[in-house]
Enzyme design. Sequence first.
Site, PDB file in Angstrom:
ATOM      1  N   ASP A  71       0.824  -1.206   0.000  1.00 48.08           N
ATOM      2  CA  ASP A  71       0.000   0.000   0.000  1.00 48.08           C
ATOM      3  C   ASP A  71       0.859   1.258   0.000  1.00 48.08           C
ATOM      4  O   ASP A  71       0.661   2.165   0.800  1.00 48.08           O
ATOM      5  CB  ASP A  71      -0.957  -0.011   1.193  1.00 48.08           C
ATOM      6  CG  ASP A  71      -1.805  -1.279   1.234  1.00 48.08           C
ATOM      7  OD1 ASP A  71      -1.240  -2.356   1.504  1.00 48.08           O
ATOM      8  OD2 ASP A  71      -3.004  -1.194   0.977  1.00 48.08           O
ATOM      9  N   ASP A 100      -1.838  -2.902  -3.826  1.00 45.12           N
ATOM     10  CA  ASP A 100      -2.183  -1.481  -3.851  1.00 45.12           C
ATOM     11  C   ASP A 100      -0.954  -0.644  -4.171  1.00 45.12           C
ATOM     12  O   ASP A 100      -0.159  -0.302  -3.294  1.00 45.12           O
ATOM     13  CB  ASP A 100      -2.834  -1.018  -2.540  1.00 45.12           C
ATOM     14  CG  ASP A 100      -4.311  -1.381  -2.477  1.00 45.12           C
ATOM     15  OD1 ASP A 100      -4.815  -1.999  -3.439  1.00 45.12           O
ATOM     16  OD2 ASP A 100      -4.961  -1.042  -1.473  1.00 45.12           O
ATOM     17  N   TYR A 103      -2.708   3.866  -6.508  1.00 46.43           N
ATOM     18  CA  TYR A 103      -3.913   4.557  -6.030  1.00 46.43           C
ATOM     19  C   TYR A 103      -4.474   5.519  -7.085  1.00 46.43           C
ATOM     20  O   TYR A 103      -5.110   6.510  -6.754  1.00 46.43           O
ATOM     21  CB  TYR A 103      -3.652   5.272  -4.696  1.00 46.43           C
ATOM     22  CG  TYR A 103      -3.530   4.290  -3.551  1.00 46.43           C
ATOM     23  CD1 TYR A 103      -4.612   3.987  -2.755  1.00 46.43           C
ATOM     24  CD2 TYR A 103      -2.340   3.621  -3.321  1.00 46.43           C
ATOM     25  CE1 TYR A 103      -4.511   3.048  -1.729  1.00 46.43           C
ATOM     26  CE2 TYR A 103      -2.231   2.684  -2.315  1.00 46.43           C
ATOM     27  CZ  TYR A 103      -3.312   2.403  -1.520  1.00 46.43           C
ATOM     28  OH  TYR A 103      -3.215   1.478  -0.520  1.00 46.43           O
ATOM     29  N   HIS A 197      -3.061  -9.684  -0.600  1.00 45.71           N
ATOM     30  CA  HIS A 197      -3.376  -8.315  -0.181  1.00 45.71           C
ATOM     31  C   HIS A 197      -4.206  -8.253   1.108  1.00 45.71           C
ATOM     32  O   HIS A 197      -3.837  -7.603   2.067  1.00 45.71           O
ATOM     33  CB  HIS A 197      -4.118  -7.614  -1.326  1.00 45.71           C
ATOM     34  CG  HIS A 197      -4.320  -6.153  -1.086  1.00 45.71           C
ATOM     35  ND1 HIS A 197      -3.279  -5.288  -0.840  1.00 45.71           N
ATOM     36  CD2 HIS A 197      -5.455  -5.396  -1.047  1.00 45.71           C
ATOM     37  CE1 HIS A 197      -3.760  -4.073  -0.660  1.00 45.71           C
ATOM     38  NE2 HIS A 197      -5.063  -4.106  -0.781  1.00 45.71           N
ATOM     39  N   HIS A 207     -11.746  -3.187   7.493  1.00 44.30           N
ATOM     40  CA  HIS A 207     -11.440  -4.478   6.841  1.00 44.30           C
ATOM     41  C   HIS A 207     -11.482  -5.659   7.815  1.00 44.30           C
ATOM     42  O   HIS A 207     -10.976  -6.736   7.500  1.00 44.30           O
ATOM     43  CB  HIS A 207     -10.078  -4.443   6.139  1.00 44.30           C
ATOM     44  CG  HIS A 207      -9.901  -3.306   5.185  1.00 44.30           C
ATOM     45  ND1 HIS A 207     -10.810  -3.004   4.214  1.00 44.30           N
ATOM     46  CD2 HIS A 207      -8.905  -2.382   5.067  1.00 44.30           C
ATOM     47  CE1 HIS A 207     -10.399  -1.962   3.531  1.00 44.30           C
ATOM     48  NE2 HIS A 207      -9.257  -1.561   4.031  1.00 44.30           N
TER      49      HIS A 207
HETATM   50 FE   LIG Z   1      -4.674  -0.041   0.409  1.00 44.50          FE
END
Ligand SMILES: [Fe+2]
Length: 336
Positions: A71, A100, A103, A197, A207
């Site tokens: 991320d 990720d 973005y 992920h 999440h």
């Molecule tokens: Fe993310």
Amino acid sequence: MGPVWDNMTKMGVVVESVPENSVIQLLHILVQFNTTYYYVVGIGNTERQFWFTTPPEVGPDVPYTFGLIGDLGQTFDSNRTLTHYELNPLKGQTVLYLGDLSYANDYPYHDNVRWDTLGRFTERSAAYQPWIWSAGNHEIDFAPELGETIPFKPYTHRYYVPYNASGSPSTPQYQWLETELPKVNRSETPWLIVIMHCPWYNSYYLHYMEGEGIRVTFEPWFVKYKVDVIFNGHVHAYERSERVSNVAYNVVNANCTPVKDESAPVYVTVGDGGNLEGLWTIMTEPQPDYSLFREASFGHGIFDIKNRTHAYFSWHRNQDGYAVEADSTWLFNRHH
Ligand SMILES: [Fe+2]
């Protein structure tokens, strides 16, 4: 470097016209272990030279150091994460990237320029060592309202993954995994690492239990084949678990409490690369038993395989000095 350099120069020409074949040809040239290769990108005045070193020959006691970044995005914090990774004295040799990337879908019209700027940003590391990519939810870029009806298109056009090698066009992913796991010869390859992920064991509010469907499907296999460690992103924070499993739970029965299980993997979430969505700071309380350490700070991880019996994991925060370990643990291989 003579012959190799000549081949590389020729490859540069091929890359212009037949991108996919050129990658395959390049792989056939790179047969020497532990060898540094130089390569050039560009033509004439735009030529830029890079180098990378191929991995050592496979063996049960060959040390190898992985970096763990997830991320990342492309913000001030992303830059700090990458700098900390580069200057970490533990010296990662390959990045396991936990999904990720750019973005781009957080920008107006899924601004695809963001995919290119991410490539330029990470080049200072990714041009010199492998980054093994796994896809995150932000890579989907499915936007019919903008005329983009093919999922993962900007991602797959830039980042090669073993899509064809795993038979993905015709084989459901679980069938590939079911045949792949028993193939790992643990005498030759003592450490079995999975990167994906979305974490199954995550005690942050955001999440929380999001991966239950896939966990119920795959967790029994990961316990059966004694996967050593699973690295995740997705949750924009850090967390490390006990060895736990929840294989008795099937969503409709009541056995929903994870239990200690020495055959189970350790779960580590390193989704704290620094993207523009920020840190996930809200945690579920009380901290579940399976969660050994959790903190919402930006950073990266290092997984340092020493030999067939020992591996060392450490987590490094951006607010600390480059050599500081904010959390660490030894992993002992259960096969040796
Ligand atoms: Fe993310």
